[in-house]
Design a protein around this motif. Structure first.
Motif, PDB file in Angstrom:
ATOM      1  N   LEU A 149       0.818  -1.207   0.000  1.00  0.00           N
ATOM      2  CA  LEU A 149       0.000   0.000   0.000  1.00  0.00           C
ATOM      3  C   LEU A 149       0.854   1.261   0.000  1.00  0.00           C
ATOM      4  O   LEU A 149       0.659   2.163  -0.824  1.00  0.00           O
ATOM      5  N   SER A 150       1.810   1.370   0.927  1.00  0.00           N
ATOM      6  CA  SER A 150       2.603   2.594   1.018  1.00  0.00           C
ATOM      7  C   SER A 150       3.446   2.797  -0.237  1.00  0.00           C
ATOM      8  O   SER A 150       3.611   3.932  -0.707  1.00  0.00           O
ATOM      9  N   THR A 151       3.964   1.711  -0.792  1.00  0.00           N
ATOM     10  CA  THR A 151       4.746   1.829  -2.026  1.00  0.00           C
ATOM     11  C   THR A 151       3.867   2.289  -3.181  1.00  0.00           C
ATOM     12  O   THR A 151       4.288   3.103  -4.011  1.00  0.00           O
ATOM     13  N   ALA A 152       2.626   1.799  -3.232  1.00  0.00           N
ATOM     14  CA  ALA A 152       1.705   2.216  -4.288  1.00  0.00           C
ATOM     15  C   ALA A 152       1.381   3.696  -4.186  1.00  0.00           C
ATOM     16  O   ALA A 152       1.268   4.399  -5.204  1.00  0.00           O
ATOM     17  N   VAL A 153       1.243   4.223  -2.958  1.00  0.00           N
ATOM     18  CA  VAL A 153       0.953   5.649  -2.787  1.00  0.00           C
ATOM     19  C   VAL A 153       2.140   6.490  -3.252  1.00  0.00           C
ATOM     20  O   VAL A 153       1.963   7.500  -3.946  1.00  0.00           O
ATOM     21  N   ILE A 205      15.894   6.066   1.437  1.00  0.00           N
ATOM     22  CA  ILE A 205      15.120   4.933   1.952  1.00  0.00           C
ATOM     23  C   ILE A 205      15.961   3.658   1.909  1.00  0.00           C
ATOM     24  O   ILE A 205      15.861   2.803   2.791  1.00  0.00           O
ATOM     25  N   GLY A 206      16.810   3.541   0.893  1.00  0.00           N
ATOM     26  CA  GLY A 206      17.681   2.375   0.812  1.00  0.00           C
ATOM     27  C   GLY A 206      18.644   2.283   1.977  1.00  0.00           C
ATOM     28  O   GLY A 206      18.910   1.179   2.488  1.00  0.00           O
ATOM     29  N   ASP A 207      19.184   3.428   2.420  1.00  0.00           N
ATOM     30  CA  ASP A 207      20.062   3.433   3.590  1.00  0.00           C
ATOM     31  C   ASP A 207      19.329   2.914   4.822  1.00  0.00           C
ATOM     32  O   ASP A 207      19.882   2.144   5.623  1.00  0.00           O
ATOM     33  N   PHE A 208      18.092   3.371   4.983  1.00  0.00           N
ATOM     34  CA  PHE A 208      17.293   2.947   6.130  1.00  0.00           C
ATOM     35  C   PHE A 208      16.936   1.464   6.023  1.00  0.00           C
ATOM     36  O   PHE A 208      16.988   0.716   7.012  1.00  0.00           O
ATOM     37  N   ALA A 227       7.748   1.694   9.458  1.00  0.00           N
ATOM     38  CA  ALA A 227       8.382   2.417   8.360  1.00  0.00           C
ATOM     39  C   ALA A 227       9.490   1.580   7.726  1.00  0.00           C
ATOM     40  O   ALA A 227       9.693   1.616   6.503  1.00  0.00           O
ATOM     41  N   HIS A 228      10.204   0.815   8.535  1.00  0.00           N
ATOM     42  CA  HIS A 228      11.284  -0.028   8.022  1.00  0.00           C
ATOM     43  C   HIS A 228      10.725  -1.138   7.134  1.00  0.00           C
ATOM     44  O   HIS A 228      11.322  -1.471   6.096  1.00  0.00           O
ATOM     45  N   ARG A 229       9.589  -1.702   7.510  1.00  0.00           N
ATOM     46  CA  ARG A 229       8.947  -2.712   6.664  1.00  0.00           C
ATOM     47  C   ARG A 229       8.545  -2.103   5.336  1.00  0.00           C
ATOM     48  O   ARG A 229       8.678  -2.730   4.277  1.00  0.00           O
ATOM     49  N   SER A 230       8.033  -0.869   5.367  1.00  0.00           N
ATOM     50  CA  SER A 230       7.673  -0.189   4.121  1.00  0.00           C
ATOM     51  C   SER A 230       8.907   0.030   3.255  1.00  0.00           C
ATOM     52  O   SER A 230       8.865  -0.159   2.036  1.00  0.00           O
ATOM     53  N   ALA A 231      10.008   0.453   3.877  1.00  0.00           N
ATOM     54  CA  ALA A 231      11.231   0.713   3.125  1.00  0.00           C
ATOM     55  C   ALA A 231      11.779  -0.553   2.473  1.00  0.00           C
ATOM     56  O   ALA A 231      12.384  -0.499   1.398  1.00  0.00           O
TER      57      ALA A 231
END
Length: 525
Positions: A149-153, A205-208, A227-231
């Protein structure tokens, strides 16, 4: 992306209307799309149109700085009800072409990509069709598709169709601030997390995402773990094995049927309280809510609202009120032709009640809940306007600095309290403000009336104050302070003066001189 991408079962399609609060405000005001528009909350810009950004206006700017960059900027106060009312025709148009729409907030909706991509042949064809449907409703939008979901947004903000399994690779080069760019998907403390990550040198986001999940969860907390799961492109909200408890839905059959927004808002508050009483009894909290309405002509309207965090009674009441406002006053074809005879709230997704953090003195604590239920009960007995709460407002006098609003309504002040307000009464403020402003007279030593001259001074030194049948000798006084408001507008200009007087008992009064008479505006105890 090429056409014909095969959709996995978990794919999500997000449709985003850029700058929606500014678009809605401009539409209500009848402004052309070329006019610069900004929407403010707390004296800061929270949304602006593309013409305003071209002039240097950005989110987070103070009002004065934004107007300094763009003198012809049209400024509007934030109004979630207005945003939801104008977004309902867009949601209805998309829902007609692709059922199963969930509204995250006005201007942003999501739906499962699997069914719509199969129906239209591919995700790309589905995205084009939904963009056309939104355009037919009179708005521009962008569509994004991804596994989560967050990636789609985030993809919708860039009009990108992320291939299956490519979420983490798509997010990696983006600034870490993207994780907090959408408030509908993140907790309020997400901005603090982003600031901390910047200071730690994690700029993308890749660093995180490269950090170990265990280290993130133990060092930063629950929201950082989400947030880490989303990243990392992992599921943010894992499926719950908990089945929905029975009989959670609540229903209201108004008599007479609801056909006015104010009556609908009152019913929404009462129904939200009933829903949360059932949720609390079942030990769960709602994260997805279905609002359903049936009219006397057999029409059935429904809309699903999805939230990042479990809904509170206030959040539920707000969303129901926004939705009813959109249905009853919207411009879409789904506007009912008769009054609403059945209003139903049904939880679609629930989580354990522990996810709803309870506070002791603030938030949604038990003390606040008991007090609010009592006030809602009084409101139900006496009417929607019988119970009012105060919100700090802008103004020069103490009475102007408080806006009273019915309990449950959005706390929007009548004027911006952060504005400069030159000529405002200095501290300390009166301990009591008298709404009726009882009339009094000031007299000098000879017994003649004392007034304020054109130069803003007393006509004579006051020595006596008369209030009804009582009189007091004055031990001291300060002022008067002349106030000439909106002198350039004859229709709205107002000239007044204030003074403070100390009586011969432990009490002081704030007086206001309007026209040719004095009145008591406040009392200092």
């Amino acid at each position: 992306m090429s056409a014909g991408i095969v959709s996995s079962p978990a794919r999500v399609l997000a449709l985003w209307c850029p700058d929606w609060p500014a678009v809605a405000a401009a539409a209500v005001a009848g402004l052309a799309p070329t006019e610069p528009v900004a929407v403010l909350s707390g004296n800061r810009v929270i949304a602006c149109s593309a013409p305003a950004r071209a002039e240097g206006v950005r989110r987070g700017l103070r009002r004065r700085e934004a107007q300094g960059r763009c003198p012809r900027l049209h400024v509007f106060a934030a109004d979630p009800g207005r945003d939801a009312r104008l977004f309902e025709p867009v949601a209805a148009a998309v829902d007609a072409a692709a059922p199963g729409v969930e509204v995250l907030r006005p201007g942003l909706l999501v739906l499962a990509a699997r069914g719509v991509s199969r129906y239209f042949g591919s995700e790309e064809s589905a995205a084009e069709r939904l963009v056309d449907e939104a355009a037919a409703a009179g708005v521009e939008c962008q569509v994004g598709v991804a596994d989560e979901l967050s990636t789609a947004v985030i993809a919708a903000r860039r009009a990108v169709l992320v291939p299956p399994g490519g979420g983490a690779r798509f997010l990696a080069p983006m600034p870490v601030s993207e994780l907090a760019a959408e408030p509908a998907l993140s907790a309020p403390e997400r901005a603090d997390l982003v600031d901390l990550l910047h200071r730690l040198g994690l700029r993308t986001i890749g660093d995180f995402a490269a950090l170990a999940p265990v280290a993130v969860a133990s060092r930063f907390g629950a929201d950082a773990a989400a947030a880490h799961r989303s990243a990392r492109g992992e599921p943010e909200r894992p499926p719950s094995a908990r089945p929905l408890p029975p009989d959670l839905a609540v229903e209201h059959r108004p008599d007479p049927p609801l056909d006015r927004v104010d009556a609908a808002a009152f019913a929404a508050r009462a129904l939200a309280e009933r829903l949360h009483a059932r949720l609390a009894a079942a030990g769960v909290a709602c994260t997805r809510l279905l609002v359903h309405a049936s009219t006397g002509n057999g029409e059935h309207l429904s809309r699903t609202w999805r939230c990042a965090e479990p809904l509170t009674p206030e959040g539920t009441a707000d969303r129901v009120r926004w939705q009813l406002d959109g249905w009853l006053t919207g411009r879409s074809e789904s506007r009912p032709t008769a009054g609403i005879e059945v209003l139903r709230l049904e939880p679609v997704e629930v989580v354990a009640a522990g996810a709803l953090q309870l506070g002791l003195w603030g938030g949604v604590g038990a003390q606040d809940e008991r007090a609010r239920r009592a006030l809602v009960r009084v409101q139900g007995l006496l009417g929607g306007d019988a119970v009012q709460v105060g919100v700090l407002s802008g103004g020069r006098g103490p009475g102007e600095r408080v806006t009273l609003l019915p309990l449950g309504d959005e706390l929007v002040p009548a004027a911006d309290p952060a504005a400069p307000w030159p000529g405002r009464l200095p501290e300390p403020a009166p301990s009591a403000v008298l709404a009726g402003r009882p009339a009094v007279t000031l007299e000098d030593a000879a017994g003649d009336a004392v007034w304020v001259t054109e130069r803003g001074a007393f006509s004579a030194s006051p020595t006596l104050l008369r209030w009804g049948r009582r009189s007091w000798q004055l031990r001291g006084w300060a002022g008067p302070w002349l106030l000439d408001e909106r002198w350039w507008d004859p229709a709205q200009s107002r000239r007044s003066a204030r003074a403070q007087v100390l009586l011969d008992e432990p009490k002081a009064l704030l007086l206001i001189f309007v026209g040719a008479s004095w009145a008591v505006e406040g009392v200092y105890e």
